[in-house]
Design a protein around this motif. Structure first.
Motif, PDB file in Angstrom:
ATOM      1  N   GLU A 172       0.863  -1.178   0.000  1.00  0.00           N
ATOM      2  CA  GLU A 172       0.000   0.000   0.000  1.00  0.00           C
ATOM      3  C   GLU A 172       0.900   1.229   0.000  1.00  0.00           C
ATOM      4  OE1 GLU A 172      -3.201   2.199   2.966  1.00  0.00           O
ATOM      5  OE2 GLU A 172      -2.789   0.067   3.237  1.00  0.00           O
ATOM      6  N   ILE A 173       0.554   2.216  -0.813  1.00  0.00           N
ATOM      7  CA  ILE A 173       1.374   3.434  -0.917  1.00  0.00           C
ATOM      8  C   ILE A 173       0.525   4.614  -0.477  1.00  0.00           C
ATOM      9  CG2 ILE A 173       2.662   4.934  -2.479  1.00  0.00           C
ATOM     10  CD1 ILE A 173       3.050   2.389  -4.241  1.00  0.00           C
ATOM     11  N   ARG A 174       1.027   5.342   0.527  1.00  0.00           N
ATOM     12  CA  ARG A 174       0.298   6.492   1.045  1.00  0.00           C
ATOM     13  C   ARG A 174       1.259   7.667   1.187  1.00  0.00           C
ATOM     14  NH1 ARG A 174      -3.542   4.503   5.178  1.00  0.00           N
ATOM     15  NH2 ARG A 174      -4.118   6.681   5.407  1.00  0.00           N
ATOM     16  N   ARG A 175       0.801   8.840   0.782  1.00  0.00           N
ATOM     17  CA  ARG A 175       1.614  10.047   0.949  1.00  0.00           C
ATOM     18  C   ARG A 175       1.646  10.408   2.422  1.00  0.00           C
ATOM     19  NH1 ARG A 175       1.254  15.562   1.138  1.00  0.00           N
ATOM     20  NH2 ARG A 175      -1.008  15.559   1.005  1.00  0.00           N
ATOM     21  N   VAL A 176       2.801  10.815   2.902  1.00  0.00           N
ATOM     22  CA  VAL A 176       2.964  11.264   4.279  1.00  0.00           C
ATOM     23  C   VAL A 176       2.771  12.776   4.281  1.00  0.00           C
ATOM     24  CG1 VAL A 176       4.538  11.422   6.246  1.00  0.00           C
ATOM     25  CG2 VAL A 176       4.585   9.390   4.761  1.00  0.00           C
ATOM     26  N   THR A 177       1.803  13.247   5.041  1.00  0.00           N
ATOM     27  CA  THR A 177       1.559  14.688   5.095  1.00  0.00           C
ATOM     28  C   THR A 177       2.678  15.379   5.871  1.00  0.00           C
ATOM     29  OG1 THR A 177       0.179  14.445   7.057  1.00  0.00           O
ATOM     30  CG2 THR A 177      -0.948  14.440   4.932  1.00  0.00           C
ATOM     31  N   THR A 178       2.856  16.647   5.604  1.00  0.00           N
ATOM     32  CA  THR A 178       3.898  17.406   6.291  1.00  0.00           C
ATOM     33  C   THR A 178       3.271  18.428   7.226  1.00  0.00           C
ATOM     34  OG1 THR A 178       4.036  19.182   4.672  1.00  0.00           O
ATOM     35  CG2 THR A 178       5.351  17.195   4.233  1.00  0.00           C
ATOM     36  N   ILE A 179       4.064  18.901   8.148  1.00  0.00           N
ATOM     37  CA  ILE A 179       3.591  19.902   9.105  1.00  0.00           C
ATOM     38  C   ILE A 179       3.171  21.192   8.388  1.00  0.00           C
ATOM     39  CG2 ILE A 179       5.882  20.836   9.587  1.00  0.00           C
ATOM     40  CD1 ILE A 179       4.926  21.073  12.562  1.00  0.00           C
TER      41      ILE A 179
END
Length: 139
Positions: free
Chosen positions: A109-116
């Protein structure tokens, strides 16, 4: 952009891996990890212990209920992850397609990691987290 590649496998896929020499697995994964490092995209990579050694905290009641793992349904267990810093989701997909040892019963599974930076910067909790990240060298 950061993307997390979440490696999942069925119980049967894990059972099939039991017959593979552990040193062979380490060498194959090591070569792939080296490619990621040389490409400058690897931020983190970890495997997880057997799900039977974990616990589940169910927040559906008060107080939350803690039960021994594995989780209720073990059709696809989360076995490890990579965090990559790549230009696009498509690039993350291309790296995932190259994961060694993946075959029948394995999915990534590929998910974008959100940034601060995506959160309201005037929020005091976001400001506290930003300060902590700066102090620990994570920004």
């Amino acid at each position: 952009m950061k993307y997390m590649l979440i490696m999942r496998a069925t119980d049967e896929a894990y059972a099939n891996m039991a017959d593979v020499d552990f040193n062979e697995i380490i060498e194959t994964m090591g070569k792939f990890n080296d490619e990621l490092i040389r490409a400058g995209v690897l931020l983190a990579a970890e495997g997880l212990d057997d799900a039977g050694e974990g616990v589940v905290v169910d927040h559906g009641s008060e107080p939350p209920v803690v039960t021994d793992g594995p989780y209720g349904e073990t059709k696809e267990l989360f076995g490890g992850y990579y965090i990559l810093n790549v230009a696009s989701k498509e690039e993350a997909v291309e790296w995932a397609k190259r994961l060694p040892g993946a075959g029948a019963g394995f999915k990534t599974e590929i998910r974008r990691v959100t940034t601060i930076d995506e959160f309201p910067q005037d929020n005091p909790w976001i400001a506290k987290e930003r300060a902590w990240r700066e102090a620990t060298g994570q920004l």
